[in-house]
Design an enzyme around this catalytic site. Sequence first.
Site, mmCIF file in Angstrom:
data_model
loop_
_atom_site.group_PDB
_atom_site.id
_atom_site.type_symbol
_atom_site.label_atom_id
_atom_site.label_comp_id
_atom_site.label_asym_id
_atom_site.label_seq_id
_atom_site.Cartn_x
_atom_site.Cartn_y
_atom_site.Cartn_z
ATOM 1 N N PRO A 269 0.897 -1.185 0.078
ATOM 2 C CG PRO A 269 -0.868 -1.554 1.606
ATOM 3 C CD PRO A 269 0.457 -2.198 0.972
ATOM 4 C CG ASN A 270 -0.663 4.437 1.162
ATOM 5 O OD1 ASN A 270 -1.249 4.706 0.649
ATOM 6 N ND2 ASN A 270 -0.464 3.817 2.335
ATOM 7 N NE ARG B 262 4.256 6.526 1.820
ATOM 8 C CZ ARG B 262 4.288 5.355 2.241
ATOM 9 N NH1 ARG B 262 4.678 4.487 1.626
ATOM 10 N NH2 ARG B 262 3.982 5.069 3.679
ATOM 11 C CE1 TYR C 137 8.617 5.030 3.628
ATOM 12 C CE2 TYR C 137 7.319 6.961 3.436
ATOM 13 C CZ TYR C 137 7.662 5.626 4.103
ATOM 14 O OH TYR C 137 6.904 5.296 5.290
ATOM 15 C CG ASN D 275 8.518 -1.997 0.723
ATOM 16 O OD1 ASN D 275 7.827 -2.137 1.812
ATOM 17 N ND2 ASN D 275 9.076 -0.602 0.659
ATOM 18 C CB ALA E 137 0.951 0.104 6.262
ATOM 19 C CD GLU F 202 9.813 -7.535 5.838
ATOM 20 O OE1 GLU F 202 9.240 -8.539 5.839
ATOM 21 O OE2 GLU F 202 9.941 -6.503 6.520
ATOM 22 C CG HIS G 161 10.863 -2.367 5.091
ATOM 23 N ND1 HIS G 161 9.541 -2.272 4.899
ATOM 24 C CD2 HIS G 161 11.105 -3.549 5.716
ATOM 25 C CE1 HIS G 161 9.118 -3.431 5.341
ATOM 26 N NE2 HIS G 161 9.937 -4.158 5.782
ATOM 27 N NE ARG H 41 9.457 5.907 9.191
ATOM 28 C CZ ARG H 41 8.712 5.700 8.286
ATOM 29 N NH1 ARG H 41 8.880 4.807 7.371
ATOM 30 N NH2 ARG H 41 7.581 6.351 8.199
HETATM 31 C C1 DQA Z 1 8.029 1.022 4.387
HETATM 32 C C2 DQA Z 1 7.841 1.209 5.842
HETATM 33 C C3 DQA Z 1 6.560 1.025 6.313
HETATM 34 O O1 DQA Z 1 6.590 1.077 8.073
HETATM 35 C C4 DQA Z 1 5.477 2.065 5.858
HETATM 36 O O2 DQA Z 1 4.189 1.572 6.001
HETATM 37 C C5 DQA Z 1 5.726 1.936 4.428
HETATM 38 C C6 DQA Z 1 6.984 1.937 3.591
HETATM 39 C C7 DQA Z 1 9.341 1.437 3.772
HETATM 40 O O3 DQA Z 1 9.567 1.066 2.643
HETATM 41 O O4 DQA Z 1 10.264 2.031 4.325
HETATM 42 O O5 DQA Z 1 4.712 1.979 3.508
HETATM 43 O O6 DQA Z 1 7.873 -0.069 4.052
#
Ligand code: DQA
Length: 144
Positions: free
Chosen positions: A9-10, A17, A22, A71, A74, A97, A99, A106
Amino acid sequence: MKILVLNGPNLNLLGTREPEIYGTETLSDIETELNTIHPETEIVFRQSNSEAELITWIGETRGVFDGIIINPAALTHTSLGLCDALKAVADVVPAVEVHLSNTHAREEIRHKSLTAAACIGQLMGFQGFGYTLALRALVHKLSA
Ligand code: DQA
């Protein structure tokens, strides 16, 4: 070698963003980077805001893909369903995985990953370059 790169998501909003967290690269920039660095690897790059869709895609990887880079965004911190999906195919389709941010630096709610236990490894904190590192690590593991 065929690798599925999944984005949660997102992540479709990357570029604009919270760029201080990021970075300014878009998801499409990251996809181009992966294809440039590993032209011999077939990369299928997908993003979804739906947990169900991500779970379905993972469940369809057996016999089709050699590995997954994910990735979960959330959903990392909430989705037992994604963890179970990754575990269900882990015997033949290992996952890494990734990120963009260092989630440990954080908010506390981001410190826990429910999905990492279903993966062979985790990379974080290097923004878009982390995907390149994850792909290198996964290809290395699959070639061993
Ligand atoms: C994320 C870290 C997550 O906590 C966050 O909700 C994201 C992006 C990252 O790539 O740093 O959407 O996965």
